[in-house]
Design a protein around this motif. Structure first.
Motif, short mmCIF file in Angstrom:
data_model
loop_
_atom_site.label_atom_id
_atom_site.label_comp_id
_atom_site.label_asym_id
_atom_site.label_seq_id
_atom_site.Cartn_x
_atom_site.Cartn_y
_atom_site.Cartn_z
N ASN A 197 0.83 -1.21 0.00
CA ASN A 197 0.00 0.00 0.00
C ASN A 197 0.86 1.26 0.00
O ASN A 197 0.56 2.22 -0.72
CB ASN A 197 -0.94 0.01 1.21
N ILE A 198 1.93 1.25 0.79
CA ILE A 198 2.83 2.41 0.85
C ILE A 198 3.58 2.57 -0.47
O ILE A 198 3.68 3.67 -1.02
CB ILE A 198 3.80 2.28 2.03
N ALA A 199 4.12 1.47 -0.99
CA ALA A 199 4.93 1.53 -2.22
C ALA A 199 4.10 1.97 -3.42
O ALA A 199 4.62 2.61 -4.33
CB ALA A 199 5.55 0.16 -2.49
N ASN A 200 2.82 1.64 -3.43
CA ASN A 200 1.98 1.95 -4.57
C ASN A 200 1.00 3.09 -4.32
O ASN A 200 0.04 3.26 -5.08
CB ASN A 200 1.20 0.69 -4.99
N ALA A 201 1.27 3.89 -3.30
CA ALA A 201 0.35 4.96 -2.93
C ALA A 201 0.10 5.94 -4.07
O ALA A 201 -1.01 6.44 -4.23
CB ALA A 201 0.86 5.70 -1.71
N ASN A 202 1.11 6.21 -4.88
CA ASN A 202 0.96 7.17 -5.97
C ASN A 202 0.82 6.52 -7.33
O ASN A 202 0.93 7.19 -8.35
CB ASN A 202 2.17 8.12 -5.97
N THR A 203 0.58 5.23 -7.37
CA THR A 203 0.43 4.51 -8.64
C THR A 203 -1.01 4.62 -9.12
O THR A 203 -1.95 4.30 -8.40
CB THR A 203 0.79 3.02 -8.46
N ASP A 204 -1.14 5.10 -10.36
CA ASP A 204 -2.48 5.21 -10.94
C ASP A 204 -3.11 3.82 -11.07
O ASP A 204 -2.48 2.88 -11.53
CB ASP A 204 -2.41 5.85 -12.32
N GLY A 205 -4.35 3.71 -10.63
CA GLY A 205 -5.08 2.46 -10.76
C GLY A 205 -4.86 1.46 -9.64
O GLY A 205 -5.53 0.43 -9.58
N TYR A 206 -3.92 1.75 -8.73
CA TYR A 206 -3.71 0.81 -7.62
C TYR A 206 -4.86 0.91 -6.63
O TYR A 206 -5.31 2.00 -6.29
CB TYR A 206 -2.39 1.10 -6.89
N VAL A 207 -5.34 -0.22 -6.18
CA VAL A 207 -6.45 -0.26 -5.22
C VAL A 207 -5.88 -0.66 -3.86
O VAL A 207 -5.24 -1.69 -3.72
CB VAL A 207 -7.52 -1.28 -5.67
N HIS A 208 -6.13 0.19 -2.88
CA HIS A 208 -5.68 -0.05 -1.50
C HIS A 208 -6.24 -1.36 -0.99
O HIS A 208 -7.39 -1.69 -1.24
CB HIS A 208 -6.16 1.11 -0.63
N ARG A 209 -5.43 -2.13 -0.26
CA ARG A 209 -5.88 -3.41 0.29
C ARG A 209 -5.77 -3.40 1.81
O ARG A 209 -4.91 -2.75 2.38
CB ARG A 209 -5.03 -4.56 -0.25
N ASP A 210 -6.65 -4.13 2.44
CA ASP A 210 -6.62 -4.34 3.89
C ASP A 210 -6.44 -5.83 4.14
O ASP A 210 -6.97 -6.66 3.41
CB ASP A 210 -7.93 -3.90 4.55
N ALA A 211 -5.71 -6.15 5.19
CA ALA A 211 -5.54 -7.54 5.61
C ALA A 211 -6.39 -7.77 6.85
O ALA A 211 -6.43 -6.94 7.74
CB ALA A 211 -4.08 -7.81 5.92
N THR A 212 -7.08 -8.88 6.88
CA THR A 212 -7.93 -9.22 8.02
C THR A 212 -7.32 -10.41 8.76
O THR A 212 -7.10 -11.46 8.18
CB THR A 212 -9.35 -9.60 7.54
N LEU A 213 -7.04 -10.21 10.05
CA LEU A 213 -6.51 -11.28 10.90
C LEU A 213 -7.64 -11.83 11.75
O LEU A 213 -8.55 -11.11 12.15
CB LEU A 213 -5.41 -10.75 11.81
N SER A 214 -7.59 -13.10 12.03
CA SER A 214 -8.59 -13.70 12.90
C SER A 214 -7.94 -14.81 13.71
O SER A 214 -6.83 -15.24 13.43
CB SER A 214 -9.77 -14.24 12.10
N THR A 215 -8.67 -15.27 14.71
CA THR A 215 -8.16 -16.35 15.54
C THR A 215 -8.41 -17.69 14.85
O THR A 215 -9.38 -17.85 14.12
CB THR A 215 -8.83 -16.36 16.92
N ALA A 216 -7.51 -18.62 15.09
CA ALA A 216 -7.62 -19.94 14.48
C ALA A 216 -7.90 -21.01 15.51
O ALA A 216 -7.78 -22.18 15.25
CB ALA A 216 -6.35 -20.27 13.71
N GLY A 217 -8.24 -20.60 16.71
CA GLY A 217 -8.54 -21.57 17.75
C GLY A 217 -7.67 -21.33 18.98
O GLY A 217 -6.67 -20.65 18.93
N SER A 218 -8.08 -21.90 20.06
CA SER A 218 -7.38 -21.74 21.33
C SER A 218 -7.03 -23.10 21.90
O SER A 218 -7.85 -24.01 21.88
CB SER A 218 -8.26 -20.97 22.31
N SER A 219 -5.82 -23.20 22.39
CA SER A 219 -5.41 -24.46 23.01
C SER A 219 -5.35 -24.35 24.52
O SER A 219 -4.84 -25.21 25.19
CB SER A 219 -4.05 -24.90 22.46
N GLY A 220 -5.87 -23.24 25.06
CA GLY A 220 -5.82 -23.05 26.50
C GLY A 220 -7.05 -22.36 27.03
O GLY A 220 -7.97 -22.02 26.29
N VAL A 221 -7.07 -22.12 28.31
CA VAL A 221 -8.19 -21.48 28.98
C VAL A 221 -8.05 -19.97 28.85
O VAL A 221 -6.97 -19.42 28.98
CB VAL A 221 -8.22 -21.89 30.47
#
Length: 64
Positions: free
Chosen positions: A25-49
């Protein structure tokens, strides 16, 4: 002990991918036609209390 290491590795991997998206996103901030992307993090499970031992995964990329 290996479970603790895999939890740490999953977090590092997920945040590394998130930083790659941010870097693109930073490297392509001034690039014509570049579409900003977001990354979504989530939990994959818990092995503890109480969420101790929760793994993180990269779930999706979205264009904004």
């Amino acid at each position: 002990m290996s479970d603790i290491l895999s939890i740490g590795a999953s977090g590092i991997s997920a945040y590394r991918k998130s930083l790659e998206v941010t870097g693109n996103n930073i490297a392509n901030a001034n690039t014509d036609g570049y579409v900003h992307r977001d990354a979504t993090l989530s939990t994959a499970g818990s092995s503890g209390v109480g969420g101790i031992g929760t793994r993180r995964t990269m779930m999706s990329f979205s264009r904004c």
